[in-house]
Design a protein around this motif. Structure first.
Motif, PDB file in Angstrom:
ATOM      1  N   VAL A  70      -4.004   3.704   5.983  1.00  0.00           N
ATOM      2  CA  VAL A  70      -5.440   3.956   5.991  1.00  0.00           C
ATOM      3  C   VAL A  70      -6.043   3.423   4.700  1.00  0.00           C
ATOM      4  O   VAL A  70      -5.570   3.734   3.607  1.00  0.00           O
ATOM      5  CB  VAL A  70      -5.738   5.469   6.122  1.00  0.00           C
ATOM      6  N   VAL A  71      -7.069   2.617   4.855  1.00  0.00           N
ATOM      7  CA  VAL A  71      -7.876   2.133   3.741  1.00  0.00           C
ATOM      8  C   VAL A  71      -9.281   2.660   3.970  1.00  0.00           C
ATOM      9  O   VAL A  71      -9.837   2.487   5.060  1.00  0.00           O
ATOM     10  CB  VAL A  71      -7.901   0.587   3.675  1.00  0.00           C
ATOM     11  N   ASP A  72      -9.849   3.306   2.984  1.00  0.00           N
ATOM     12  CA  ASP A  72     -11.215   3.798   3.114  1.00  0.00           C
ATOM     13  C   ASP A  72     -12.195   2.669   2.826  1.00  0.00           C
ATOM     14  O   ASP A  72     -12.474   2.348   1.673  1.00  0.00           O
ATOM     15  CB  ASP A  72     -11.460   4.982   2.177  1.00  0.00           C
ATOM     16  N   TYR A  73     -12.666   2.065   3.926  1.00  0.00           N
ATOM     17  CA  TYR A  73     -13.687   1.026   3.832  1.00  0.00           C
ATOM     18  C   TYR A  73     -15.060   1.683   3.804  1.00  0.00           C
ATOM     19  O   TYR A  73     -15.240   2.801   4.302  1.00  0.00           O
ATOM     20  CB  TYR A  73     -13.616   0.092   5.045  1.00  0.00           C
ATOM     21  N   ILE A  74     -16.027   0.959   3.250  1.00  0.00           N
ATOM     22  CA  ILE A  74     -17.395   1.457   3.246  1.00  0.00           C
ATOM     23  C   ILE A  74     -17.870   1.552   4.693  1.00  0.00           C
ATOM     24  O   ILE A  74     -17.925   0.558   5.412  1.00  0.00           O
ATOM     25  CB  ILE A  74     -18.328   0.545   2.424  1.00  0.00           C
ATOM     26  N   LEU A 119       0.849  -1.195   0.000  1.00  0.00           N
ATOM     27  CA  LEU A 119       0.000   0.000   0.000  1.00  0.00           C
ATOM     28  C   LEU A 119       0.884   1.243   0.000  1.00  0.00           C
ATOM     29  O   LEU A 119       0.684   2.159  -0.801  1.00  0.00           O
ATOM     30  CB  LEU A 119      -0.919  -0.003   1.219  1.00  0.00           C
ATOM     31  N   ARG A 120       1.874   1.276   0.887  1.00  0.00           N
ATOM     32  CA  ARG A 120       2.773   2.437   0.951  1.00  0.00           C
ATOM     33  C   ARG A 120       3.536   2.627  -0.361  1.00  0.00           C
ATOM     34  O   ARG A 120       3.700   3.751  -0.837  1.00  0.00           O
ATOM     35  CB  ARG A 120       3.760   2.285   2.104  1.00  0.00           C
ATOM     36  N   ALA A 121       4.028   1.533  -0.935  1.00  0.00           N
ATOM     37  CA  ALA A 121       4.767   1.627  -2.201  1.00  0.00           C
ATOM     38  C   ALA A 121       3.881   2.202  -3.306  1.00  0.00           C
ATOM     39  O   ALA A 121       4.337   3.015  -4.121  1.00  0.00           O
ATOM     40  CB  ALA A 121       5.306   0.260  -2.605  1.00  0.00           C
ATOM     41  N   THR A 122       2.624   1.810  -3.321  1.00  0.00           N
ATOM     42  CA  THR A 122       1.686   2.311  -4.326  1.00  0.00           C
ATOM     43  C   THR A 122       1.452   3.807  -4.141  1.00  0.00           C
ATOM     44  O   THR A 122       1.534   4.583  -5.102  1.00  0.00           O
ATOM     45  CB  THR A 122       0.357   1.543  -4.254  1.00  0.00           C
ATOM     46  N   VAL A 123       1.176   4.208  -2.914  1.00  0.00           N
ATOM     47  CA  VAL A 123       0.951   5.630  -2.614  1.00  0.00           C
ATOM     48  C   VAL A 123       2.196   6.447  -2.958  1.00  0.00           C
ATOM     49  O   VAL A 123       2.108   7.507  -3.585  1.00  0.00           O
ATOM     50  CB  VAL A 123       0.544   5.810  -1.132  1.00  0.00           C
ATOM     51  N   ASP A 145      -0.837   7.140   5.877  1.00  0.00           N
ATOM     52  CA  ASP A 145      -1.217   7.434   7.261  1.00  0.00           C
ATOM     53  C   ASP A 145      -2.400   8.402   7.260  1.00  0.00           C
ATOM     54  O   ASP A 145      -2.832   8.867   6.200  1.00  0.00           O
ATOM     55  CB  ASP A 145      -0.036   8.004   8.061  1.00  0.00           C
ATOM     56  N   ARG A 146      -2.911   8.696   8.436  1.00  0.00           N
ATOM     57  CA  ARG A 146      -4.075   9.589   8.577  1.00  0.00           C
ATOM     58  C   ARG A 146      -3.768  10.986   8.035  1.00  0.00           C
ATOM     59  O   ARG A 146      -4.603  11.616   7.390  1.00  0.00           O
ATOM     60  CB  ARG A 146      -4.499   9.653  10.047  1.00  0.00           C
TER      61      ARG A 146
END
Length: 166
Positions: free
Chosen positions: A147-151, A89-93, A109-110
């Motif tokens: 942080v993953v934005d879940y529904i 996730l961090r590598a993608t961001v 992160d937040r």
């Protein structure tokens, strides 16, 4: 998505990956859009541990090909966003940030989330707000910082209210 067959077809003899021909048929349509949005349903990294289903991981050159095809916003919250855990996730961001590409849905992160949202784009004089959420991450839980934005209906209401205010 990036299945193994796609990876194999894009691999060059020197070990690099070239996806430039993948989108040629529809690139004119994407480039013709005022603002084009794509769901990036794979982590990306600069490592050589690329893979297709069930745990995706694509080379950064895949992002280059999508950007060259004309995509402006990358949605990253989806069920495969944690296929390579927090590191992926961090590598993608970090990849998207380095390439100065708009992205929402996952954050290192937040503070990263707070710095991007609400994402409002002025598209030919019309202000458009974007949000992105996922129903889950195939049973993989995020670590304490990412942080993953879940529904989540309350979170969605708050994000929409912030977008409307902006």
């Amino acid at each position: 998505m990036m299945h193994q067959g796609q990876l194999d077809a894009a691999r060059r003899s020197d070990g690099s990956y070239d996806f430039s021909e993948y989108f040629t048929t529809f690139t004119p349509y994407v480039l013709g859009a005022d603002y084009a949005v794509v769901n990036l349903e794979t982590p990306v990294s600069s490592t050589q541990h690329y893979s297709g289903y069930p745990c995706f991981n694509a080379p950064e050159s895949y992002v280059d090909a999508l950007a060259d095809a004309g995509f402006d916003l990358f949605l990253t919250a989806n069920n495969h966003t944690l296929d390579r855990r927090d590191r992926g996730l961090r590598a993608t961001v970090e990849c998207l940030d380095r390439k100065n590409l708009d992205h929402i849905g996952t954050y290192a992160d937040r503070a990263g989330r707070d710095s991007i949202l609400p994402l409002i784009k002025d598209i030919n004089g019309i202000k458009v707000g974007f949000v992105n959420y996922t129903y889950g991450t195939n049973g993989i839980e995020p670590g304490r910082d990412v942080v993953v934005d879940y529904i989540d209906r309350n979170r969605i209401r708050e994000d929409i209210a912030a977008a409307r205010k902006a």
